[in-house]
Enzyme design. Structure first.
Site, PDB file in Angstrom:
ATOM      1  N   THR A  93     -15.510  -2.873  -9.759  1.00 26.04           N
ATOM      2  CA  THR A  93     -16.781  -2.076  -9.367  1.00 26.04           C
ATOM      3  C   THR A  93     -17.941  -2.243 -10.388  1.00 26.04           C
ATOM      4  O   THR A  93     -17.644  -2.577 -11.283  1.00 26.04           O
ATOM      5  CB  THR A  93     -16.617  -0.654  -8.817  1.00 26.04           C
ATOM      6  OG1 THR A  93     -17.614   0.027  -8.831  1.00 26.04           O
ATOM      7  CG2 THR A  93     -15.777   0.061 -10.173  1.00 26.04           C
ATOM      8  N   LYS A 121     -11.472   2.458 -13.971  1.00 31.52           N
ATOM      9  CA  LYS A 121     -11.541   1.026 -13.644  1.00 31.52           C
ATOM     10  C   LYS A 121     -12.268   0.007 -14.666  1.00 31.52           C
ATOM     11  O   LYS A 121     -11.692  -1.092 -14.841  1.00 31.52           O
ATOM     12  CB  LYS A 121     -12.772   0.675 -12.366  1.00 31.52           C
ATOM     13  CG  LYS A 121     -12.412   1.441 -11.203  1.00 31.52           C
ATOM     14  CD  LYS A 121     -11.394   0.636 -10.338  1.00 31.52           C
ATOM     15  CE  LYS A 121     -11.588  -0.547  -9.632  1.00 31.52           C
ATOM     16  NZ  LYS A 121     -10.468  -1.060  -8.860  1.00 31.52           N
ATOM     17  N   ASP A 144     -25.729  19.033  -7.736  1.00 34.79           N
ATOM     18  CA  ASP A 144     -25.405  17.773  -8.194  1.00 34.79           C
ATOM     19  C   ASP A 144     -24.238  17.397  -8.515  1.00 34.79           C
ATOM     20  O   ASP A 144     -23.525  18.259  -9.096  1.00 34.79           O
ATOM     21  CB  ASP A 144     -26.442  17.521  -9.189  1.00 34.79           C
ATOM     22  CG  ASP A 144     -26.876  15.841  -9.203  1.00 34.79           C
ATOM     23  OD1 ASP A 144     -26.353  15.176  -8.391  1.00 34.79           O
ATOM     24  OD2 ASP A 144     -27.713  15.528  -9.868  1.00 34.79           O
ATOM     25  N   ARG A 145     -23.461  16.061  -8.196  1.00 31.37           N
ATOM     26  CA  ARG A 145     -22.471  15.644  -8.864  1.00 31.37           C
ATOM     27  C   ARG A 145     -22.427  15.798 -10.489  1.00 31.37           C
ATOM     28  O   ARG A 145     -23.638  15.423 -10.865  1.00 31.37           O
ATOM     29  CB  ARG A 145     -22.171  14.173  -8.465  1.00 31.37           C
ATOM     30  CG  ARG A 145     -20.986  13.394  -9.131  1.00 31.37           C
ATOM     31  CD  ARG A 145     -21.049  12.089  -8.582  1.00 31.37           C
ATOM     32  NE  ARG A 145     -20.447  12.070  -7.318  1.00 31.37           N
ATOM     33  CZ  ARG A 145     -20.394  10.745  -6.596  1.00 31.37           C
ATOM     34  NH1 ARG A 145     -20.884   9.681  -6.967  1.00 31.37           N
ATOM     35  NH2 ARG A 145     -19.803  10.716  -5.478  1.00 31.37           N
ATOM     36  N   ARG A 174     -28.402   3.417  -4.847  1.00 30.04           N
ATOM     37  CA  ARG A 174     -27.288   2.853  -4.602  1.00 30.04           C
ATOM     38  C   ARG A 174     -27.624   1.342  -4.004  1.00 30.04           C
ATOM     39  O   ARG A 174     -28.648   1.566  -3.335  1.00 30.04           O
ATOM     40  CB  ARG A 174     -26.156   3.484  -3.930  1.00 30.04           C
ATOM     41  CG  ARG A 174     -25.703   4.671  -4.386  1.00 30.04           C
ATOM     42  CD  ARG A 174     -25.059   4.403  -5.772  1.00 30.04           C
ATOM     43  NE  ARG A 174     -24.239   5.547  -6.296  1.00 30.04           N
ATOM     44  CZ  ARG A 174     -24.799   6.214  -7.685  1.00 30.04           C
ATOM     45  NH1 ARG A 174     -25.950   5.905  -7.768  1.00 30.04           N
ATOM     46  NH2 ARG A 174     -24.319   7.153  -8.199  1.00 30.04           N
ATOM     47  N   TYR A 176     -13.645   8.143 -12.682  1.00 27.09           N
ATOM     48  CA  TYR A 176     -13.269   6.957 -11.908  1.00 27.09           C
ATOM     49  C   TYR A 176     -13.548   5.569 -12.398  1.00 27.09           C
ATOM     50  O   TYR A 176     -12.844   4.660 -12.779  1.00 27.09           O
ATOM     51  CB  TYR A 176     -13.911   7.155 -10.687  1.00 27.09           C
ATOM     52  CG  TYR A 176     -13.970   5.613  -9.781  1.00 27.09           C
ATOM     53  CD1 TYR A 176     -12.874   5.153  -9.228  1.00 27.09           C
ATOM     54  CD2 TYR A 176     -15.134   4.862  -9.593  1.00 27.09           C
ATOM     55  CE1 TYR A 176     -13.038   3.952  -8.693  1.00 27.09           C
ATOM     56  CE2 TYR A 176     -15.330   3.770  -8.774  1.00 27.09           C
ATOM     57  CZ  TYR A 176     -14.132   3.433  -8.401  1.00 27.09           C
ATOM     58  OH  TYR A 176     -14.390   2.036  -7.752  1.00 27.09           O
ATOM     59  N   ASP A 209       0.764  -1.242   0.130  1.00 25.33           N
ATOM     60  CA  ASP A 209       0.046  -0.036   0.144  1.00 25.33           C
ATOM     61  C   ASP A 209       0.889   1.205  -0.224  1.00 25.33           C
ATOM     62  O   ASP A 209       1.999   1.261   0.580  1.00 25.33           O
ATOM     63  CB  ASP A 209      -1.058   0.059   1.173  1.00 25.33           C
ATOM     64  CG  ASP A 209      -2.131   1.004   1.279  1.00 25.33           C
ATOM     65  OD1 ASP A 209      -3.238   0.435   0.942  1.00 25.33           O
ATOM     66  OD2 ASP A 209      -2.111   2.220   1.006  1.00 25.33           O
TER      67      ASP A 209
END
Ligand code: NAD
Ligand code: DAU
Length: 350
Positions: free
Chosen positions: A133, A162, A288-289, A222, A158, A36
């Site tokens: 994810t 991924k 909002d995002r 979610r 993101y 890490d």
């Protein structure tokens, strides 16, 4: 399986620390190496209870450093890899996509190359397990679920990073016959999650009587899973999942953001001895995002039917345990929210 020396990357983070604990405690014959970089999200305090175990070694290092990664594999000749290290927060990826490209894509390819090189003589009994994810599948706007066969459609920097890393892992399986496994999990919650993510951020703000920032109308959905159940799913896939396969992991537990925050307020009012309804008064709708995915929902029937895995906790029970942990671990919360956290918070929510 003769997987004695296991490299787990990102083991000082949220999910990684729960996975390390499970492997160190349940498999005394394995030696667990935790690689890490200790970014803002990595915290060795998460592993205090097992740091002295005979079958555990911590290695500080950056997966983006190709020579370092190669040298590490040459030195230890790991039998298996479980790869979790990543930049993991969507909001940060919107602010600084490049860092996500380096860690999530270049870092993954460095690990794949090092494994391919050191295992070249013999791939038998080896596994490269990549933890991914559900966000790679994009956004569900109505009914339906993400299946393992759902086409990738990542929407944020993101999830794009991924998705790219997943493609590289599959490409190494197809091209070089590297023995791989991939899992794609829904939103995790539980102890040790950094308070930039929805639930721990809200817990911290409720505690401090600060505004509870809900993006947009709070109607995004979610699918929540307790972090230890994710770690148990990884354990099941690592040991019993088929090589080359993908497994979706989720709890069939969908919540609108606004509903989950209301439930959290209710639980915290009770635990903090406040009159019911007090904390919810701090709910504040904010901008909002950008590109906010509407709904994620995992169909987890494959792992349930093939490997017999299922979530061990009902959501309400998991949420109580999570709130209790944050209330009992004030030092942890204070340590991670000092320093740079304030700067991030002010920039994000000003
Ligand atoms: P996290 O941000 O809490 O932890 C990430 C860890 O990776 C940290 O310890 C960090 O120090 C380490 N790291 C970051 N960059 C590194 C680098 N360049 N070299 C070495 N280490 C580095 O993340 P998390 O929530 O525990 O997620 C772990 C993995 O699971 C990620 O791959 C993420 O994409 C995936 N995932 C997360 C969720 C979730 O809800 N949190 C759900 C599904 C999948
Ligand atoms: O689905 C799996 C993914 O879940 C993981 O791959 C990611 O690593 C993890 O961070 C998580 O991504 P989300 O973007 O779904 O999680 P986050 O906790 O950031 O946000 C959850 C929801 O809550 C999302 O709809 C945005 C909203 N939100 C979030 C924050 C931080 C708010 O309304 N207010 C907030 O302050």
């Amino acid at each position: 399986m003769a997987a004695n020396k296991i490299l787990i990357t990102g083991g000082a983070g949220f999910i990684g620390s729960h996975l390390i604990r499970l492997f160190v405690n349940n498999y005394p014959d394995y030696h667990i190496y935790n690689l890490d970089k200790l970014t803002y999200a990595g915290n060795l305090e998460n592993l205090k209870d097992i740091e002295g175990a005979d079958n555990y070694t911590f290695i500080k290092g950056d997966i983006v450093d190709e020579q370092f990664v190669k040298g590490l594999f040459a030195e230890h000749a790991f039998d298996s890899v479980i790869h979790l290290a990543a930049e993991s927060h969507v909001d940060r990826s919107i602010k600084n996509p490049t860092e996500f490209l380096f860690t999530n894509i270049v870092g993954t390819v460095n690990l794949l190359n090092a494994a391919k090189e050191v295992w070249a003589a013999d791939f038998s009994d080896k596994v490269f397990y990549h933890v991914s994810t559900d966000e790679v599948y994009g956004s569900l706007d109505d009914g339906g679920y993400f299946l393992e066969t759902t086409a990738y459609d990542p929407q944020s920097p993101y999830s794009a990073s991924k998705a790219s890393s997943d493609h590289f892992v599959r490409a190494y399986s197809n091209t070089y016959k590297l023995p791989i496994k991939i899992s794609n999990c829904s939103n995790n919650y539980g102890p040790n999650q950094f308070p930039e993510k929805l639930l721990p951020l809200m817990i911290n703000n409720i505690k401090q009587n600060k505004p509870l920032p809900i993006y947009g109308k709070g109607e995004n959905i979610r699918d929540w899973l307790y972090v230890v159940d994710h770690a148990k799913a990884i354990d099941a896939i690592f040991h019993h999942g088929k090589l080359g396969e993908t497994y979706n992991i989720g709890g069939f537990n969908e919540w609108k953001n606004i509903d989950i925050v209301h439930l959290l307020c209710k639980v915290m009012d009770r635990k903090l001895g406040r009159e019911e309804g007090t904390s919810a008064q701090s709910i504040t709708y904010v901008q909002d995002r950008a590109g906010h995915d509407m709904r994620y929902a995992i169909d987890a029937k494959k792992i349930m039917n093939e490997l017999g895995w299922e979530p061990s906790l009902q959501f309400e029970e998991g949420l109580e345990k999570t709130v209790d942990w944050y209330l009992e671990n004030e030092d942890w919360l204070e340590n991670v929210t000092s320093g740079n956290y304030q700067k991030y918070y002010n920039e994000q929510y000003s």
